[in-house]
Design an enzyme around this catalytic site. Structure first.
Site, PDB file in Angstrom:
ATOM      1  N   GLY A   1       2.134   4.570  -1.007  1.00 31.17           N
ATOM      2  CA  GLY A   1       1.690   5.615  -1.930  1.00 31.17           C
ATOM      3  C   GLY A   1       0.189   5.842  -2.000  1.00 31.17           C
ATOM      4  CB  THR A   2      -2.730   4.566  -0.052  1.00 27.63           C
ATOM      5  OG1 THR A   2      -2.071   4.874   1.181  1.00 27.63           O
ATOM      6  CG2 THR A   2      -2.675   3.089  -0.298  1.00 27.63           C
ATOM      7  N   GLY A   3      -1.878   7.539  -0.079  1.00 25.04           N
ATOM      8  CA  GLY A   3      -2.325   8.912   0.193  1.00 25.04           C
ATOM      9  C   GLY A   3      -2.000   9.857  -0.959  1.00 25.04           C
ATOM     10  CB  CYS A   4       1.086  10.291  -3.031  1.00 25.94           C
ATOM     11  SG  CYS A   4       2.249  10.399  -1.662  1.00 25.94           S
TER      12      CYS A   4
ATOM     13  CB  THR B   1      -0.912   0.016   1.247  1.00 20.01           C
ATOM     14  OG1 THR B   1      -0.068  -0.143   2.402  1.00 20.01           O
ATOM     15  CG2 THR B   1      -1.948  -1.079   1.208  1.00 20.01           C
TER      16      THR B   1
HETATM   17  N1  LIG Z   1      -5.996  -1.843   2.834  1.00 22.53           N
HETATM   18  C1  LIG Z   1      -6.783  -0.938   2.246  1.00 22.53           C
HETATM   19  N2  LIG Z   1      -7.826  -1.323   1.462  1.00 22.53           N
HETATM   20  C2  LIG Z   1      -8.622  -0.414   0.867  1.00 22.53           C
HETATM   21  N3  LIG Z   1      -8.460   0.916   0.981  1.00 22.53           N
HETATM   22  C3  LIG Z   1      -7.446   1.365   1.748  1.00 22.53           C
HETATM   23  C4  LIG Z   1      -6.545   0.474   2.404  1.00 22.53           C
HETATM   24  N4  LIG Z   1      -5.601   1.239   3.070  1.00 22.53           N
HETATM   25  C5  LIG Z   1      -5.900   2.526   2.815  1.00 22.53           C
HETATM   26  N5  LIG Z   1      -7.025   2.627   2.044  1.00 22.53           N
HETATM   27  C6  LIG Z   1      -7.619   3.854   1.500  1.00 22.53           C
HETATM   28  O1  LIG Z   1      -6.579   4.529   0.788  1.00 22.53           O
HETATM   29  C7  LIG Z   1      -6.737   5.932   0.859  1.00 22.53           C
HETATM   30  C8  LIG Z   1      -5.468   6.550   1.457  1.00 22.53           C
HETATM   31  O2  LIG Z   1      -5.540   6.408   2.859  1.00 22.53           O
HETATM   32  P1  LIG Z   1      -4.317   6.194   3.847  1.00 22.53           P
HETATM   33  O3  LIG Z   1      -4.861   6.400   5.214  1.00 22.53           O
HETATM   34  O4  LIG Z   1      -3.654   4.896   3.555  1.00 22.53           O
HETATM   35  O5  LIG Z   1      -3.372   7.370   3.373  1.00 22.53           O
HETATM   36  P2  LIG Z   1      -1.918   7.742   3.831  1.00 22.53           P
HETATM   37  O6  LIG Z   1      -1.621   7.122   5.157  1.00 22.53           O
HETATM   38  O7  LIG Z   1      -1.818   9.212   3.736  1.00 22.53           O
HETATM   39  O8  LIG Z   1      -1.005   7.053   2.740  1.00 22.53           O
HETATM   40  P3  LIG Z   1       0.600   7.177   2.496  1.00 22.53           P
HETATM   41  O9  LIG Z   1       1.186   5.833   2.611  1.00 22.53           O
HETATM   42  O10 LIG Z   1       0.736   7.684   1.097  1.00 22.53           O
HETATM   43  O11 LIG Z   1       1.144   8.137   3.525  1.00 22.53           O
HETATM   44  C9  LIG Z   1      -7.999   6.145   1.722  1.00 22.53           C
HETATM   45  O12 LIG Z   1      -9.098   6.272   0.847  1.00 22.53           O
HETATM   46  C10 LIG Z   1      -8.083   4.861   2.543  1.00 22.53           C
HETATM   47  O13 LIG Z   1      -9.374   4.612   3.017  1.00 22.53           O
HETATM   48  C1  LIG Z   2       8.270  11.710  -1.163  1.00 23.91           C
HETATM   49  C2  LIG Z   2       7.155  11.109  -0.381  1.00 23.91           C
HETATM   50  N1  LIG Z   2       6.020  11.812  -0.253  1.00 23.91           N
HETATM   51  C3  LIG Z   2       4.981  11.298   0.427  1.00 23.91           C
HETATM   52  C4  LIG Z   2       5.072  10.044   1.023  1.00 23.91           C
HETATM   53  C5  LIG Z   2       3.844   9.517   1.741  1.00 23.91           C
HETATM   54  O1  LIG Z   2       4.043   8.706   2.759  1.00 23.91           O
HETATM   55  C6  LIG Z   2       6.285   9.335   0.862  1.00 23.91           C
HETATM   56  N2  LIG Z   2       6.470   8.100   1.409  1.00 23.91           N
HETATM   57  N3  LIG Z   2       7.308   9.898   0.153  1.00 23.91           N
END
Ligand SMILES: Nc1ncnc2c1ncn2[C@@H]1O[C@H](COP(=O)(O)OP(=O)(O)OP(=O)(O)O)[C@@H](O)[C@H]1O
Ligand SMILES: Cc1ncc(CO)c(N)n1
Length: 264
Positions: free
Chosen positions: A208-211, A206
């Site tokens: 990169g989900t947030g980006c 997972t």
């Molecule tokens: N295992 C999963 N299955 C389905 N959806 C998920 C899962 N994990 C995260 N999400 C969804 O992915 C999106 C990003 O949420 P998340 O909380 O993971 O972001 P983040 O922590 O900012 O990510 P990053 O790793 O980029 O920092 C949201 O819509 C969340 O509900």
């Molecule tokens: C450069 C960069 N931006 C955002 C995230 C999000 O966690 C990451 N892992 N790396």
């Protein structure tokens, strides 16, 4: 041929290609927009964590932004890793002078727990960056850092949203991805509320989900959708990308930005 809608990411580079600038540009391509970038910092990063990062000088960030906005123009901007108070304040000022919606992902800590934002920058995020956001997309760790509110269940999402909205973004999307059970996010502007629910995919890849989610929202806004429609379409895209996330390296692999092409 007419040009596709133009979207700008202002974020850090992830050498591993799963998050940051690389995730943003792949998402923009997948959603039919022209992606452009202002690089704020360079990370040495892979599936195991962040081994180091180097910020760019404020002048380099400002110059990249001006190059893009003054000639090409943007229909939406997304911000991610901004590293320091100085960069947060510079980017907030640039956004304030740009006539395009801004999706602000207030990146604090990576999935591996590596800090990507100086503690001294938190106040600038609250008072300078969040007020110029069209949509702010904090995860639960970022909510805790910014507001002191710890959310450990779906019920807490509403209280967290109200606390972030108080800093001035038009909309807030609280990401409940770190909770157990369904992947539930809450979108609100203080009067309208949308609960976005997707099945949790039992996939450890997972990165990169947030980006990806924030860039997808920016892409949909650039295509002319309103905020709720853009967020719903983005949630559908990121859910598919998480379902198809794949192993790379020895740790947490990336989501699959190209899942729609592969299905076709
Ligand atoms: N295992 C999963 N299955 C389905 N959806 C998920 C899962 N994990 C995260 N999400 C969804 O992915 C999106 C990003 O949420 P998340 O909380 O993971 O972001 P983040 O922590 O900012 O990510 P990053 O790793 O980029 O920092 C949201 O819509 C969340 O509900
Ligand atoms: C450069 C960069 N931006 C955002 C995230 C999000 O966690 C990451 N892992 N790396």
């Amino acid at each position: 041929m007419t040009a596709p809608p133009r979207v700008l990411t202002v974020a850090g580079s992830d050498s591993g290609g799963g998050a940051g600038i690389q995730a943003d540009l792949k998402t923009m391509l997948a959603l039919g927009t022209h992606g452009m970038s202002v690089i704020t910092a360079v990370t040495a990063q892979n599936s195991l964590g962040v081994q180091g990062f180097w910020e760019l000088p404020v002048e380099a960030v400002r110059a990249q932004y001006r190059s893009v906005v003054d000639d090409i123009g943007v229909q939406a901007v997304k911000t991610g890793m901004l590293a320091s108070a100085e960069l947060v304040e510079t980017v907030a000022e640039l956004l304030a002078g740009t006539d395009a919606p801004a999706v602000v992902d207030p990146v604090g800590v990576s999935k591996h727990g590596d800090s990507l934002l100086a503690a001294s920058a938190l106040d600038s995020v609250r008072t300078k960056l969040l007020p110029v956001a069209t949509v702010a997309t904090p995860n639960l760790d970022e909510v805790a850092q910014l507001t002191g509110i710890e959310v450990d269940s779906e019920d807490g999402l509403r209280r967290a949203a109200a606390a972030v909205l108080a800093y001035g973004p038009k909309w807030v999307l609280i990401k409940g991805g770190h909770l157990r059970g369904d992947a539930v996010d809450l979108l609100t502007d203080g009067s309208e509320e949308h609960v976005l629910r997707a099945p949790r995919h039992d996939n450890r890849h997972t990165h990169g989900t947030g980006c990806t989610l924030a860039s997808a929202i920016a892409s949909q806004l650039a295509k002319g959708q309103g905020v709720p429609e853009a967020v719903m379409a983005a949630k559908e895209y990121v859910t598919g990308a998480i379902a198809e996330g794949f192993a790379l390296g020895g740790g947490i692999g990336p989501v699959d930005h190209g899942w729609r092409f592969r299905e076709a």
